[in-house]
Design a protein around this motif. Structure first.
Motif, PDB file in Angstrom:
ATOM      1  N   LEU A 156      10.201  31.994  28.125  1.00 26.40           N
ATOM      2  CA  LEU A 156       9.849  31.871  26.708  1.00 26.40           C
ATOM      3  C   LEU A 156       9.288  30.486  26.395  1.00 26.40           C
ATOM      4  N   LYS A 157       9.915  29.465  26.954  1.00 21.60           N
ATOM      5  CA  LYS A 157       9.451  28.101  26.700  1.00 21.60           C
ATOM      6  C   LYS A 157       8.059  27.869  27.275  1.00 21.60           C
ATOM      7  N   GLU A 158       7.816  28.387  28.472  1.00 20.69           N
ATOM      8  CA  GLU A 158       6.504  28.215  29.092  1.00 20.69           C
ATOM      9  C   GLU A 158       5.434  28.985  28.326  1.00 20.69           C
ATOM     10  N   GLU A 159       5.768  30.165  27.859  1.00 16.25           N
ATOM     11  CA  GLU A 159       4.823  30.934  27.052  1.00 16.25           C
ATOM     12  C   GLU A 159       4.488  30.192  25.766  1.00 16.25           C
ATOM     13  N   SER A 171       0.774  29.033  24.628  1.00 13.92           N
ATOM     14  CA  SER A 171       0.136  29.603  23.440  1.00 13.92           C
ATOM     15  C   SER A 171      -0.182  28.561  22.376  1.00 13.92           C
ATOM     16  N   LYS A 172       0.645  27.515  22.247  1.00 14.35           N
ATOM     17  CA  LYS A 172       0.370  26.526  21.206  1.00 14.35           C
ATOM     18  C   LYS A 172      -0.805  25.619  21.574  1.00 14.35           C
ATOM     19  N   ASN A 173      -1.188  25.614  22.862  1.00 14.57           N
ATOM     20  CA  ASN A 173      -2.318  24.784  23.305  1.00 14.57           C
ATOM     21  C   ASN A 173      -3.551  25.608  23.651  1.00 14.57           C
ATOM     22  N   GLU A 174      -3.542  26.898  23.298  1.00 11.26           N
ATOM     23  CA  GLU A 174      -4.650  27.758  23.705  1.00 11.26           C
ATOM     24  C   GLU A 174      -5.965  27.395  23.002  1.00 11.26           C
ATOM     25  N   ALA A 221       2.053  30.080  17.266  1.00  9.31           N
ATOM     26  CA  ALA A 221       2.778  29.911  18.530  1.00  9.31           C
ATOM     27  C   ALA A 221       4.224  29.506  18.282  1.00  9.31           C
ATOM     28  N   ASN A 222       4.441  28.609  17.306  1.00  9.80           N
ATOM     29  CA  ASN A 222       5.799  28.170  16.986  1.00  9.80           C
ATOM     30  C   ASN A 222       6.628  29.301  16.392  1.00  9.80           C
ATOM     31  N   GLU A 223       6.013  30.083  15.487  1.00  9.45           N
ATOM     32  CA  GLU A 223       6.714  31.207  14.874  1.00  9.45           C
ATOM     33  C   GLU A 223       7.036  32.281  15.914  1.00  9.45           C
ATOM     34  N   LYS A 224       6.108  32.494  16.840  1.00 10.69           N
ATOM     35  CA  LYS A 224       6.322  33.480  17.902  1.00 10.69           C
ATOM     36  C   LYS A 224       7.486  33.054  18.790  1.00 10.69           C
ATOM     37  N   VAL A 274       8.297  38.452   9.558  1.00  7.35           N
ATOM     38  CA  VAL A 274       7.526  38.284   8.315  1.00  7.35           C
ATOM     39  C   VAL A 274       6.654  37.035   8.410  1.00  7.35           C
ATOM     40  N   ASN A 275       7.263  35.928   8.831  1.00  9.67           N
ATOM     41  CA  ASN A 275       6.509  34.674   8.977  1.00  9.67           C
ATOM     42  C   ASN A 275       5.406  34.810  10.017  1.00  9.67           C
ATOM     43  N   LEU A 276       5.696  35.551  11.065  1.00  7.42           N
ATOM     44  CA  LEU A 276       4.712  35.751  12.132  1.00  7.42           C
ATOM     45  C   LEU A 276       3.513  36.555  11.617  1.00  7.42           C
ATOM     46  N   ALA A 277       3.781  37.617  10.871  1.00  6.51           N
ATOM     47  CA  ALA A 277       2.702  38.445  10.326  1.00  6.51           C
ATOM     48  C   ALA A 277       1.879  37.668   9.307  1.00  6.51           C
TER      49      ALA A 277
END
Length: 397
Positions: free
Chosen positions: A37-40, A44-47, A96-99, A229-232
């Motif tokens: 999870l941490k690696e993902e 994702s936050k740097n994509e 990415a943070n919310e995910k 909800v925050n993610l959507a």
């Protein structure tokens, strides 16, 4: 033998997901999933950051009609990077943070489900052990009843049907003992799937009452649903930026070496470039349905959160109702025990002067003991109900 306070371990787990009670393989698996999870999240936050590309070439040219023969080598380094996306970069990082928050809550919830299974299995083992002790007293009463029926039958005071019923009741109690012992083995096997510790190496501490407001505020299922909800919402805002202006910068540096193998001439060339570009989609036929769908997903997720909160609220009330029912049962049982104490006292007095049989006194004492075990069993049943609540609380939120 050293004992571990399981609830102490579980409280630690609720705070920091301490999985030390689990066997090595399950613990390593849970920790590995956490690392994934941490690696993902880092990925994702740097994509939005583009890679730096390097290209190289080697060409040999030879003409059969002319006297030309050349060799060229080249290498270039460059990248193109978006530097402004009308908020798109910020929303990419936020998404990415919310995910990660959402995925981590799901991971924690899985941990709690595992620990809840361990805790409930231990309670079931304790309950079955109590039921086995209780069953021994029930069997003693059945044996006394069979003895009395046999005496009555031999004296002609009852028929064979009643004697047969007493025999069947005793056999049924034997079968109940066998079933309880098999159930105990099954629960021990379930426990062994999760931990190398034996049930008698772990001490259980009772849970306390919990307030409904606190339960709804820190319920991990609701926290997870709220994270969706925050993610959507973040996804919707991120998609809107796809139709807004974007600014990118590109840069490159290259080097080439050329050789004319006929004239033996050589040349080197180094060059660099930098550029700035602005882009914005003028028309996209799918813009409206795409954004409308994303917006509806946000509304749907909010309604799902409200619906789930109502369900969990009712589940909480239902659980407390069951706990209150067990408390009411215990009040009745406690009154019965007081009555049996009085009857035993009276029977002991009459038994001392030969006015009642030893069988009557033994049945009363056995029945009192059976009721006392019922109190313990109901207490365990209440703890099983409390476990449904406590393992849904995220304490460190």
């Amino acid at each position: 033998m050293k004992k571990i306070l399981l609830v102490g371990v579980l409280y630690t787990s609720l705070f920091a997901d301490n999985l030390d009670i689990l066997n090595k393989d399950k613990k390593e698996l849970r920790e590995l999933e956490k690392k994934i999870l941490k690696e993902e999240h880092e990925s994702s936050k740097n994509e939005w950051i583009s890679p730096i590309n390097i290209n190289s070439s080697l060409n040999r040219n030879h003409s059969f009609s002319e006297e030309t023969n050349s060799l060229s080598k080249g290498v270039s380094l460059g990248f193109s990077q978006s530097i402004y996306e009308s908020g798109g970069i910020e929303f990419t990082i936020k998404y990415a943070n919310e995910k990660y928050k959402s995925d981590f809550l799901a991971w924690e919830n899985q941990n709690k489900q595992i620990l809840q299974t361990v805790y409930e299995t231990l309670l079931e083992i304790n309950k079955i052990n109590i039921e086995l002790k209780q069953s021994e007293y029930e069997l003693k009463n059945k044996e006394i009843e069979l003895t009395l029926k046999r005496i009555q039958y031999e004296n002609g005071d009852t028929d064979i049907t009643e004697l047969n019923n007493a025999i069947m009741a005793k056999n049924s109690q034997f079968q109940q003992n066998v079933n309880l012992k098999n159930s105990l083995k099954q629960q021990e096997l379930i426990l062994a799937k999760y931990t190398n510790l034996k049930y008698d190496e772990i001490s259980l501490i009772n849970f306390d009452n919990i307030e409904k407001e606190k339960y709804l505020k820190k319920n991990i299922d609701l926290l997870y649903e709220n994270s969706l909800v925050n993610l959507a919402d973040t996804s919707y805002k991120k998609q809107k930026t796809n139709y807004l202006p974007k600014v990118s910068v590109s840069t490159s540096i290259s080097y080439s070496h050329n050789e004319n193998l006929v004239s033996d001439e050589k040349s080197d060339n180094t060059s660099g470039a930098i550029g700035l570009s602005l882009s914005m989609p003028l028309y996209d036929i799918n813009k409206k349905p795409t954004l409308e769908k994303a917006k509806l997903e946000v509304i749907k997720q909010k309604l799902s959160l409200i619906d789930l909160k109502n369900e969990i609220s009712k589940d909480f009330d239902e659980t407390l109702t069951k706990i209150d029912t067990y408390r009411e049962y215990n009040k009745i049982i406690e009154d019965n025990i007081k009555l049996y104490n009085d009857l035993i006292e009276v029977n002991q007095a009459s038994n001392a002067v030969g006015m009642s049989s030893d069988y009557d006194l033994e049945i009363l004492k056995n029945t009192k003991k059976i009721n006392e075990y019922d109190l313990v069993i109901n207490d365990i049943n209440m703890q099983l109900e409390y476990a449904k609540l406590y393992f849904k609380i995220k304490v460190n939120n």
